[in-house]
Design an enzyme around this catalytic site. Structure first.
Site, short mmCIF file in Angstrom:
data_model
loop_
_atom_site.label_atom_id
_atom_site.label_comp_id
_atom_site.label_asym_id
_atom_site.label_seq_id
_atom_site.Cartn_x
_atom_site.Cartn_y
_atom_site.Cartn_z
CG LEU A 64 -29.15 -84.02 -6.60
CD1 LEU A 64 -28.08 -85.03 -6.97
CD2 LEU A 64 -29.21 -83.76 -5.12
N PRO A 65 -29.40 -79.56 -7.44
CG PRO A 65 -28.47 -78.28 -5.72
CD PRO A 65 -29.01 -79.63 -6.03
CB THR A 95 -32.09 -78.49 -15.03
OG1 THR A 95 -33.51 -78.47 -14.88
CG2 THR A 95 -31.71 -77.84 -16.35
CE LYS A 170 -35.67 -77.70 -17.05
NZ LYS A 170 -36.85 -77.15 -16.47
#
Length: 191
Positions: A64-65, A95, A170
């Site tokens: 998801l964003p 992320t 990440k």
């Protein structure tokens, strides 16, 4: 293993396509019905809510964003947590930040399910070719159990340790990539 994929944006669509190409039993959920219909035409099952999808699969992947959207998908009345049960696995491929994945991970664990944070690195072009890097934090036995699914979506898969550690890595790789781009830009200006 039945896999459910929530979030069919640029990277998510590429990862989900890799699963379908490898004959994985895939279910999908996205707000954009046109995208879902494309996946249905390729053989995926569609569900009306994250809860319904979660009730019908073994492995739930969210891509998801933003952390805010992930929280909504996970914690809403018809969200993933409302449908998750014992021994199901949740992979957070968005992320996100370490604190948020740990917070939601506790909610998942309270249902006796297993959370893993699995952010990806490499962009859409690498996701399309199955050559994306995947960092994985969380239960090592769960990681081993789903390694074959991860290896369909990505090439370089790195187990990073406890839940949240993959999200930290990440963010660090994003920072390093940005630093390198800035240095390259400065060198090109000087040249």
């Amino acid at each position: 293993m039945k896999v459910g994929f929530i979030g069919l944006g640029n990277v998510g669509s590429k990862l989900a396509n890799s699963l379908l190409k490898n004959n994985i039993d895939l279910s999908v959920r996205d707000l954009d019905y046109k995208i879902m219909k494309k996946f249905k035409n390729k053989g995926a099952k569609l569900y009306k809510s994250p809860k319904q999808l979660t009730e019908n699969v073994d492995l739930i992947i969210t891509c998801l964003p933003s952390p805010k959207i992930c929280s909504q998908v996970m914690e809403s009345k018809n969200g993933v947590i409302a449908g998750i049960s014992k021994n199901k696995l949740w992979l957070e491929m968005s992320t996100t930040d370490e604190k948020e994945v740990k917070r939601i991970g506790k909610l998942i664990k309270s249902k006796k399910a297993i959370p893993l944070d699995c952010p990806v690195s490499g962009g859409c072009h690498r996701a399309a070719t199955g050559n994306i890097s995947i960092f994985v934090g969380g239960n090592k036995k769960a990681y081993d159990k789903i390694f074959n699914i991860l290896s369909i979506m990505g090439k370089n898969i790195l187990y990073t340790g406890k839940l949240g550690s993959a999200s930290i890595l990440k963010v660090l790789t994003n920072y390093l990539a940005t630093s390198n781009l800035i240095a390259l830009g400065e060198a090109l200006i000087l040249a």
